[in-house]
Structure formats: structure tokens, C-alpha cells
Design a protein around this motif. Structure first.
Motif, PDB file in Angstrom:
ATOM      1  N   VAL A  29     -27.470  60.162 -82.168  1.00 51.38           N
ATOM      2  CA  VAL A  29     -26.139  60.059 -82.761  1.00 51.38           C
ATOM      3  C   VAL A  29     -26.288  60.127 -84.290  1.00 51.38           C
ATOM      4  CG1 VAL A  29     -25.130  58.697 -80.894  1.00 51.38           C
ATOM      5  CG2 VAL A  29     -26.298  57.540 -82.752  1.00 51.38           C
ATOM      6  N   TYR A  35     -26.822  66.496 -88.726  1.00 53.70           N
ATOM      7  CA  TYR A  35     -26.536  67.125 -87.426  1.00 53.70           C
ATOM      8  C   TYR A  35     -27.001  68.588 -87.318  1.00 53.70           C
ATOM      9  CZ  TYR A  35     -23.508  68.964 -83.645  1.00 53.70           C
ATOM     10  OH  TYR A  35     -23.012  69.611 -82.536  1.00 53.70           O
ATOM     11  N   PRO A  36     -26.672  69.454 -88.312  1.00 53.11           N
ATOM     12  CA  PRO A  36     -27.119  70.843 -88.164  1.00 53.11           C
ATOM     13  C   PRO A  36     -28.635  70.976 -88.040  1.00 53.11           C
ATOM     14  CG  PRO A  36     -25.682  70.604 -90.082  1.00 53.11           C
ATOM     15  CD  PRO A  36     -25.895  69.238 -89.546  1.00 53.11           C
ATOM     16  N   THR A  39     -29.855  69.476 -84.569  1.00 48.58           N
ATOM     17  CA  THR A  39     -29.579  70.332 -83.415  1.00 48.58           C
ATOM     18  C   THR A  39     -30.540  71.511 -83.353  1.00 48.58           C
ATOM     19  OG1 THR A  39     -27.856  71.313 -84.788  1.00 48.58           O
ATOM     20  CG2 THR A  39     -27.146  69.779 -83.110  1.00 48.58           C
ATOM     21  N   ILE A  40     -30.913  72.030 -84.517  1.00 51.25           N
ATOM     22  CA  ILE A  40     -31.856  73.160 -84.519  1.00 51.25           C
ATOM     23  C   ILE A  40     -33.196  72.714 -83.931  1.00 51.25           C
ATOM     24  CG2 ILE A  40     -33.202  74.706 -85.980  1.00 51.25           C
ATOM     25  CD1 ILE A  40     -30.808  74.851 -87.857  1.00 51.25           C
ATOM     26  N   THR A  53     -33.409  69.309 -73.409  1.00 47.86           N
ATOM     27  CA  THR A  53     -32.900  69.343 -74.781  1.00 47.86           C
ATOM     28  C   THR A  53     -32.142  68.048 -75.084  1.00 47.86           C
ATOM     29  OG1 THR A  53     -32.580  71.683 -74.423  1.00 47.86           O
ATOM     30  CG2 THR A  53     -31.622  70.748 -76.411  1.00 47.86           C
ATOM     31  N   VAL A  55     -29.481  65.348 -76.435  1.00 44.72           N
ATOM     32  CA  VAL A  55     -28.027  65.392 -76.606  1.00 44.72           C
ATOM     33  C   VAL A  55     -27.692  64.775 -77.959  1.00 44.72           C
ATOM     34  CG1 VAL A  55     -25.862  64.425 -75.772  1.00 44.72           C
ATOM     35  CG2 VAL A  55     -27.538  65.313 -74.158  1.00 44.72           C
ATOM     36  N   ILE A  56     -26.945  65.497 -78.783  1.00 40.19           N
ATOM     37  CA  ILE A  56     -26.701  65.019 -80.141  1.00 40.19           C
ATOM     38  C   ILE A  56     -25.215  64.885 -80.414  1.00 40.19           C
ATOM     39  CG2 ILE A  56     -27.147  65.430 -82.579  1.00 40.19           C
ATOM     40  CD1 ILE A  56     -29.483  67.175 -81.699  1.00 40.19           C
ATOM     41  N   GLU A  57     -24.814  63.709 -80.874  1.00 41.68           N
ATOM     42  CA  GLU A  57     -23.421  63.487 -81.250  1.00 41.68           C
ATOM     43  C   GLU A  57     -23.317  63.339 -82.759  1.00 41.68           C
ATOM     44  OE1 GLU A  57     -21.258  60.417 -79.049  1.00 41.68           O
ATOM     45  OE2 GLU A  57     -22.954  60.446 -77.679  1.00 41.68           O
ATOM     46  N   LEU A  67     -23.775  52.338 -83.320  1.00 41.56           N
ATOM     47  CA  LEU A  67     -24.152  52.581 -81.930  1.00 41.56           C
ATOM     48  C   LEU A  67     -25.636  52.287 -81.718  1.00 41.56           C
ATOM     49  CD1 LEU A  67     -22.312  55.954 -81.262  1.00 41.56           C
ATOM     50  CD2 LEU A  67     -21.895  53.823 -80.057  1.00 41.56           C
ATOM     51  N   GLU A 231     -14.681  64.044 -90.748  1.00 42.04           N
ATOM     52  CA  GLU A 231     -16.054  64.552 -90.758  1.00 42.04           C
ATOM     53  C   GLU A 231     -16.064  66.034 -90.384  1.00 42.04           C
ATOM     54  OE1 GLU A 231     -19.047  62.850 -91.075  1.00 42.04           O
ATOM     55  OE2 GLU A 231     -18.466  60.750 -91.053  1.00 42.04           O
TER      56      GLU A 231
ATOM     57  N   ARG B 206     -27.447  76.444 -81.162  1.00 40.45           N
ATOM     58  CA  ARG B 206     -27.288  76.405 -82.608  1.00 40.45           C
ATOM     59  C   ARG B 206     -27.173  77.826 -83.159  1.00 40.45           C
ATOM     60  NH1 ARG B 206     -25.408  73.892 -86.371  1.00 40.45           N
ATOM     61  NH2 ARG B 206     -26.862  74.924 -87.734  1.00 40.45           N
ATOM     62  N   VAL B 370     -18.304  64.467 -76.964  1.00 41.08           N
ATOM     63  CA  VAL B 370     -18.273  65.394 -78.092  1.00 41.08           C
ATOM     64  C   VAL B 370     -19.689  65.430 -78.656  1.00 41.08           C
ATOM     65  CG1 VAL B 370     -17.245  65.892 -80.313  1.00 41.08           C
ATOM     66  CG2 VAL B 370     -15.885  64.840 -78.540  1.00 41.08           C
ATOM     67  N   ALA B 371     -20.512  66.301 -78.099  1.00 38.64           N
ATOM     68  CA  ALA B 371     -21.923  66.302 -78.453  1.00 38.64           C
ATOM     69  C   ALA B 371     -22.502  67.698 -78.327  1.00 38.64           C
ATOM     70  CB  ALA B 371     -22.682  65.338 -77.551  1.00 38.64           C
ATOM     71  N   PHE B 372     -23.677  67.863 -78.937  1.00 39.37           N
ATOM     72  CA  PHE B 372     -24.408  69.120 -78.829  1.00 39.37           C
ATOM     73  C   PHE B 372     -25.231  69.071 -77.550  1.00 39.37           C
ATOM     74  CE2 PHE B 372     -28.407  71.436 -79.747  1.00 39.37           C
ATOM     75  CZ  PHE B 372     -27.876  72.690 -79.883  1.00 39.37           C
ATOM     76  N   ILE B 373     -24.859  69.859 -76.553  1.00 39.70           N
ATOM     77  CA  ILE B 373     -25.540  69.822 -75.266  1.00 39.70           C
ATOM     78  C   ILE B 373     -25.891  71.247 -74.850  1.00 39.70           C
ATOM     79  CG2 ILE B 373     -25.300  69.229 -72.830  1.00 39.70           C
ATOM     80  CD1 ILE B 373     -23.389  66.957 -73.876  1.00 39.70           C
ATOM     81  N   VAL B 374     -27.188  71.501 -74.695  1.00 40.67           N
ATOM     82  CA  VAL B 374     -27.654  72.860 -74.469  1.00 40.67           C
ATOM     83  C   VAL B 374     -27.745  73.192 -72.984  1.00 40.67           C
ATOM     84  CG1 VAL B 374     -29.609  74.412 -74.812  1.00 40.67           C
ATOM     85  CG2 VAL B 374     -28.867  72.924 -76.659  1.00 40.67           C
ATOM     86  N   ASP B 375     -27.998  72.179 -72.145  1.00 41.14           N
ATOM     87  CA  ASP B 375     -28.170  72.445 -70.721  1.00 41.14           C
ATOM     88  C   ASP B 375     -26.814  72.431 -70.013  1.00 41.14           C
ATOM     89  OD1 ASP B 375     -30.985  72.458 -71.038  1.00 41.14           O
ATOM     90  OD2 ASP B 375     -30.942  70.270 -71.116  1.00 41.14           O
TER      91      ASP B 375
END
Lengths: 345, 435
Positions: A29, A35-36, A39-40, A53, A55-57, A67, A231, B206, B370-375
Motif C-alpha cells: 500500500v 506507486y509508479p 508497480t514496475i 505479482t 498487489v499494490i494500492e 494500514l 491523489e 505498467r 482499487v489496486a494494481f493487479i496483474v493476474d
């Protein structure tokens, strides 16, 4: 009647599946600025490591730390990204919930003070930013006298005059354009960085960081001059492009990918680019962090491997894949320190 | 008034009536004009919305590719049994072999920085996708010696005319040199645009060129499935109870008022409830469609209850009375006689409630969807996003190529909504009974 039985069965199934949950991917989180990059790394990690992979919020630095510090266990995140260092109050929260963590610096970033390409090109001091945005000033910035009043300055020319008077220097000849600046919300690490790098340092330059005016820099104007936006950095760019008198405050990577729409002001004579951030000449330069929960390292599959993938020359280095995304690499010494920190886990 | 008019002569009377009639007609015409204007206004907005979204999004249906000549040494990737070896597959330099081969197009580029700039023209995920392709073909397949791989999103934008090459170099994502290379490749016929299947078969990424909506669509479907399973029976039971069993009184009134209130509660509140109850108290996993579905079920419950009660009431009491009269129990009368007749109305209400739930993002923020989820999610407990969330995430991304993708995702979401609402209308038309 059948659907009643089916329904009861479903509820039972939900209860069982809830109890039997085990997380097999990393949960991250935190900061929208980190974040960018996060995620990469996560996507590359998912492709090459054989682990799932992460999971990123994107919750903002403050929201993420809240959190993160809420507790130990798989229902809590393993990592939180932050565009500022953890605060004492947050450390206390972590400690009270038994959360032990390790801090990593992933790279450097610079807080941009930018406006539309069609707008005026500014070369100002951070003192101007501080004076333009502080809620209260001696004389409100426009009247002579030292009594503290609500900031009444409406144009950059007024700010120019006030700063010149305050610092005993010549005015820069800023235009009489209305002041209008979009600032990040209080949960954002960029807001905190802006508070300490622009407002506080600017306050010192103005000679106000003393006596009864010492803490005035902490509150921003609420008369519509400092506009708080969510944000959503893309939205800021769109708004800047639409209004040439508007300024925005956001991270370097967002500026870098939107050079065709916005330009960054020169602050204290220093241009915003990756060299001035790396050397910390740029007044808005700051480190970016992430925090790892120690207790999760051997519990969540791939967590250690993910940290190794992030804290690597391949990701963070000069030739690393995060560089084109706008992350300014650490110096060699700082980088080695992070590697040492990873060993301590 | 009328007395006054009657006292006047016939001619004058007629004139007065004429004048007032004119006034009334004018009033009516004005009202009608306002109505038409309002509709034209609304349609104008709708057309603007649709044309912007479609105009921004249609280019995402295409993807730019570049031709790479490459021979893959399959033998190096196999283990002793002639099967693909996971470790060897992972270690083989897919990306670097693509870049190496790509550089042979411009042999005179030897400077390291320039080579790097050249490498940026190919998608960062090209290597991974090539690996997937080879893996899918199997160890025995004869592979072609040239592949079409995706270009980077910047080249894609340039080829689609979404990057202005007339801007000064500083203000562009691609340098003059890079644009010159792309132009040379185009002249060689080594660049083409194809239908963007990735958009419909991949989850988030990404790299805009590898990003798709499948993960979000599956996530939405799973969440909505949970929503239906939970909310439909609950709502129908609640409605039947309130209509037929509950004794009218203060308690029933209180419940009724609350159901109507619940329908108007902002959806973010349900998200907060989900965070503290489902995640905090029951310990359900974060980011799971299960929890998303539960939260959305709470949100759709009142809608379905209200629709169900209305359609139960629309069934003539004679049907229920007849059933009771020949000795059916109250429950039999409700479930076997009234409910089937009320079903079309209930389904319509349900579909409209679900269509609302499909477009929701706010309650999902709190529970981590609300998250980055690839799978692509595989069960109701695996992490997932939803379609509107994916749109939000892409719209927030810095890369320009995500902009067109989020627009196309909006079009897809609209299509789903139209399909759902159309089904509701058709169900109503087909099964609705006039009594």
C-alpha cells in the motif's frame, strides 16, 4: 424453499473460505509518488521470479502507514510506500500494534512547482512559494506592520514586493498575475515534503522562523488560493494545461512524463532535472521510501525476493529500468546502505 | 370573473375568451418548447460524452508492432526429457535478444546512450511476451525466424498521431533521432498496426501496450455474482415478509423507512462498513471480489426490495385469495403463486440494481479493490479490481497511452450497462402481464 437452503449453504461456504484464507502474494500500500516505481518492479518480479505479482494500492503515504501499522498478520499489508519518512506518531502506532519494520530508501525525487507551457516562466525562491501560500503573515503580506493577519496577497507581484521587503533584496519583477496553486491533500507524502522543503525552508529565508511567527508556515491558505486536489496527478496536469495561471505541486516522475504540457519553475536559481535532484541542489529534492514488515518476511512467499529485486542495481541503478520512469538513483554509498539494510532482514 | 364576462356583449365576450385561449395555448407551446429544449440539451451532452470517449478511445483498438528477425535456440531451453525447463526459460535473455536483433536494423548506432535510446522503441514487455508465445507453441513446434513484437507505447502514440512531432524536441517523449529511426522502419515496412487483442485478453500492466481489461471484467463478474447470490434471495425474502407476514405497526413502519433511506445512502459508506465489518471483524481477505460483492449486495438490497414489493403488489389479490381459498398455506400462496407472477418485475429490479453496482468504485476503494493487479482473478477470494476501478487507475497514470485505453474501457463499460438495461426492458416487455 430450495433457494433458502442454497443461500444458507452459500453463507456457510463464505464463512469457511474466509477462515481458510492464506495469502500467497505480497500486499503493498502507500504513496502515489512511489506507486509508479513499485508497480514496475512488481510486474517484472511477477514475470521473472515464479512468484505471484504483488498487489499494490495507491493510498497516499499517510493512509498507507496507517494500514501498515495496524497489525501483524496476513490481513495487513507487508510493505508500505512513502514519499516521506515515517513520523514519530506512526512509529508509536506501529509499536503499539507490535509491528517491526525496516526502512529502505529507493531513490530520490524532486517536488516540482510547475505550470502550463503557455504560462509565465518563473524563476523564484522558495520564499515566494511560502509567502504566497501561508495562511497568516505579518501584516497579511500587504500592510506594513508586524501584527499577524490572514494572508491577503492576491498576485505574484504582491508576493514579490513582500519577499523583497522581508529579505531586503531587489524585487524580481514578478507579473501581477493571480496566485493559484494546486496542492496535494494532507494524506499525501508530497504535501509533507512540500511543507518541510518549500514552506519551512522558505519561512527560514523570510526570517519568520522565529518567535511568534515560527509555526505559521504549517497551515496553508483556505481562501481558495491554495487548492487542495486528490491523489490524482493526471488530473493536476490536465488542469494546469487548461489554465495558464495555475501552478501545481507534484513529483518529478509526473513532470518528466508530461513535459509536453507543463514546465517546472526554477527555484532558488536551480532548474529541476535529474542531476540537481541527485546532488540535492534542487530545494525540492527528497528521498522516497518503503517500509517492510519484519514479521512477514518468512511468512509471505516471495517477500524477501521482491525486496532483493527492488534494492538492486538492475532496478534502482543509473542503468536501471526505473530510471526512464523518472526515479533519480541514489549515490553509490547510499545504495550500498540499502543493500546492507536488506541483509539485516 | 365569469359573471363579469357574461354581462358583456357577445362580441366582447368572444374577444376575451379568444385572448385568454391564445394565452393558454402560448403557455402550452412554451412548456412544450422547454421540454424539447431540455431533451435536446440532455442529448447534446450525451452525444458530446459519447463522441469524446469514442474519439479518444477507438485508437486503442490498434497496436503498433515491429518486425524482429530472431532465431530461438529451442534446444537450450529444454531439459533432458525434451520438455521446457522453467529455470532455463526464465534465464534466457528474451528481452536482450530482441533488442540485439532490433539493433541490427541500424548497424551504425554504436554509442551506448544511442543504443539505449534505440532499445526504448521496443516494448519493455516484448521479451516476456515472446517467452509466453514460445512456451505456448510447445517444445516441438517449428518457430518462425521473424516475429512481430509490440513497440513501446511512445512509438505507438507517434504512429497513431497522438504525439505531435512538430513540438520542440524537449517537449516530446521521443527525440528527433528516435522519430527518424521509426520513420526508417516504417519505410522498410517493418512497422505495422494490428488489432489490439491484448486489450481484451490481458489484465493490468505498467506497460500500456500489455494492459488489458480482462482482469477487471472477470473481477466485476465475480463480484456481481456474489452480489446476486446474496442480495436476490435476501431481498425477495424480506419483501415477501414485509408484504404478507409483517403485522402493520410501528416496527414495520420503522423498517420500511429505513429500507427507503438505505437506498439513498452514499455508496462510500457501504465501503467503510465493509472495511470495518467484513475485513476487520470477519477477517476476510483484502482486495477480494467476495468482499466487493458483499458490499455491493448491501448497496443493491434496498433497490431490489423496493422493486420486489412493487411487483408483488401488482399481482392481483384474487390470485392469492384463490390459493388461500383452496387450502394453500400463506407460504405456499406466496412462493408458488404470487412470486412466479411477480418474477419479471423482480428480475428487472435486480438487473437495474446490478447495473448500478457495476458502475460503482467508491465502496471498493475502502476494501482494497482499487489496486494494481496483474493476474486475472481465478476465484472470489483472489485479488481483483472492477471495470470502473480499472478506468480510474488508467486515467490516473502518467503514460499518455493509458488515456486512450481508459476511454476504450469506458466504452466497454457503457456497452455492458446498455446490454443489462436492455435485458431488463426486454424481460419486462416479454413477461409483463396486464390484469
Amino acid at each position: 424453499m430450495r433457494f433458502v437452503h442454497g443461500f444458507v449453504g452459500f453463507v456457510a461456504m463464505v464463512a469457511v473460505s474466509g477462515a481458510a484464507q492464506a495469502r500467497d502474494q505480497i500486499s503493498i500500500v502507500g504513496s502515489s509518488t512511489v506507486y509508479p516505481f513499485s508497480t514496475i518492479v512488481a510486474e517484472k518480479f511477477g514475470q521473472s521470479s515464479g512468484f505471484k505479482t504483488p498487489v499494490i494500492e495507491s493510498t497516499g503515504s499517510g493512509g498507507g502507514l496507517k494500514l501498515f501499522c495496524a497489525g501483524v498478520g496476513l490481513s495487513h499489508p507487508d510493505i508500505t510506500n512513502a514519499s516521506r519518512a515515517i513520523k514519530a506518531s506512526e512509529e508509536e502506532l506501529c509499536a503499539s500494534n507490535g509491528v517491526e519494520f525496516v526502512e529502505f530508501i529507493v531513490g530520490n525525487d524532486g517536488v516540482a512547482f510547475a505550470n502550463s507551457l503557455e504560462g509565465e516562466s518563473f524563476s523564484i525562491s522558495i520564499a515566494h512559494i511560502a509567502a504566497a501560500l501561508a495562511a497568516e503573515l505579518p501584516g497579511g503580506g500587504i500592510a506594513n506592520g508586524a501584527d499577524i493577519q490572514a494572508n491577503g496577497m492576491k498576485t505574484w507581484a504582491q508576493v514579490d514586493a513582500f519577499v523583497a521587503g522581508q529579505m531586503g533584496v531587489n524585487a524580481l519583477g514578478l507579473p501581477a498575475l493571480p496566485i493559484s496553486v494546486m496542492v496535494p491533500p494532507p494524506t499525501s507524502g508530497t504535501r509533507d515534503a512540500m511543507g518541510s522543503l518549500f514552506m519551512k525552508e522558505g519561512w527560514k529565508k523570510l526570517g519568520l522562523y522565529d518567535g511568534e511567527t515560527k509555526n505559521l508556515y504549517k497551515s496553508l491558505r483556505e481562501d481558495g488560493v491554495a487548492i487542495e486536489v486528490g491523489e490524482n496527478d493526471s488530473l493536476i496536469i490536465e488542469k494546469l494545461a487548461a489554465d495558464k495561471n495555475l501552478f501545481g505541486v507534484f513529483g518529478y516522475s509526473f513532470f518528466d512524463t508530461n513535459r509536453d504540457k507543463v514546465k517546472a519553475s526554477i527555484l532558488d536559481g536551480v532548474e529541476l532535472n535529474f542531476e540537481t535532484i541527485a546532488s540535492y541542489e534542487y530545494p525540492g529534492a527528497r528521498p522516497l521510501f518503503f517500509y517492510v514488515k519484519k514479521q512477514h518476511v518468512d511468512v509471505v512467499p516471495g517477500l524477501m525476493e521482491f525486496i532483493e529485486a527492488f534494492i538492486s542495481e538492475e532496478a534502482m541503478g543509473m542503468d536501471g529500468y526505473l530510471f526512464p520512469a523518472g526515479l533519480v538513483p541514489l549515490s553509490e554509498d547510499d545504495f550500498q546502505e540499502q543493500v546492507e539494510a536488506a541483509f539485516s532482514l | 370573473m365569469s359573471n363579469v364576462v357574461q354581462k358583456l356583449g357577445a362580441k366582447k365576450r368572444a374577444a376575451i375568451i379568444e385572448a385568454s385561449l391564445k394565452k393558454r395555448h402560448a403557455k402550452e407551446r412554451r412548456l412544450r418548447a422547454y421540454g424539447v429544449a431540455a431533451i435536446i440539451f440532455a442529448i447534446g451532452f450525451l452525444v458530446t460524452l459519447l463522441s469524446t470517449v469514442i474519439g479518444n478511445g477507438y485508437t486503442a483498438l490498434q497496436q503498433t508492432q515491429v518486425k524482429i528477425d530472431l532465431e530461438i535456440p529451442i534446444a537450450k531451453l529444454l531439459n533432458d526429457e525434451g520438455q521446457f525447463d522453467e529455470k532455463r526459460l526464465r534465464r534466457y535473455g528474451w528481452g536482450s535478444s530482441i533488442k540485439k536483433s532490433f539493433r541490427t536494423n541500424f548497424p551504425d548506432v554504436t554509442d551506448r546512450m544511442a543504443q539505449r535510446a534505440l532499445g526504448e522503441l521496443v516494448s519493455a514487455n516484448a521479451g516476456f511476451e515472446l517467452r509466453q508465445l514460445v512456451e505456448a507453441a510447445g517444445p516441438e513446434a517449428t518457430l518462425p525466424t521473424s516475429f512481430w513484437v509490440k513497440t513501446s507505447d511512445d512509438v505507438d502514440m507517434l504512429m497513431k498521431g497522438r504525439m505531435d512531432r512538430n513540438l520542440p524536441e524537449q517537449q516530446r517523449r521521443l527525440s528527433d533521432q528516435q522519430i527518424a529511426w521509426v520513420d526508417a522502419l516504417v519505410a522498410d515496412g517493418k512497422i505495422r498496426k494490428v488489432f489490439n487483442t491484448t486489450f481484451f485478453t490481458a489484465a493490468d500492466s505498467r506497460e500500456p501496450e500489455s494492459a488489458g481489461i480482462l482482469g477487471a471484467v472477470v473481477g466485476s463478474a465475480l463480484a456481481l455474482m456474489v452480489t446476486v447470490i446474496l442480495s436476490l434471495p435476501l431481498a425477495v425474502m424480506a419483501a415477501i415478509y414485509l408484504e404478507y407476514f409483517a403485522k402493520p405497526g410501528k416496527v414495520t413502519d420503522f423498517i420500511e423507512v429505513n429500507i427507503n433511506n438505505l437506498a439513498a445512502v452514499p455508496s462510500i459508506v457501504f465501503g467503510l462498513l465493509g472495511l470495518s465489518v467484513f475485513l476487520g471483524f470477519f477477517g476476510l481477505p483484502r482486495s477480494a471480489p467476495l468482499v466487493g460483492g458483499m458490499v455491493l449486495a448491501l448497496m443493491t438490497l434496498p433497490t431490489i426490495i423496493i422493486a420486489t414489493r412493487a411487483s408483488i403488489r401488482a399481482v392481483p389479490t384474487s390470485i392469492r385469495d384463490a390459493a388461500l381459498g383452496i387450502g394453500a398455506s400463506r407460504m405456499q400462496a406466496a412462493l408458488d403463486h404470487v412470486l412466479p407472477l411477480a418474477a419479471p418485475g423482480i428480475l428487472t429490479g435486480t438487473i437495474i440494481g446490478l447495473a448500478q453496482a457495476l458502475g460503482e468504485t467508491a465502496p471498493l476503494i475502502m476494501i482494497g479493490m482499487v489496486a494494481f493487479i496483474v493476474d486475472v482473478p481465478t476465484s472470489v477470494t483472489s485479488p481483483a479490481t472492477a471495470l470502473p476501478v480499472q478506468i480510474f487507475i488508467w486515467a490516473d497514470s502518467a503514460e499518455r497511452a493509458f488515456y486512450e485505453r481508459s476511454s476504450l474501457a469506458i466504452v466497454v463499460l457503457l456497452l455492458f450497462l446498455i446490454a443489462m438495461n436492455l435485458t431488463a426492458v426486454m424481460l419486462r416487455r416479454k413477461f409483463e402481464k396486464k390484469w
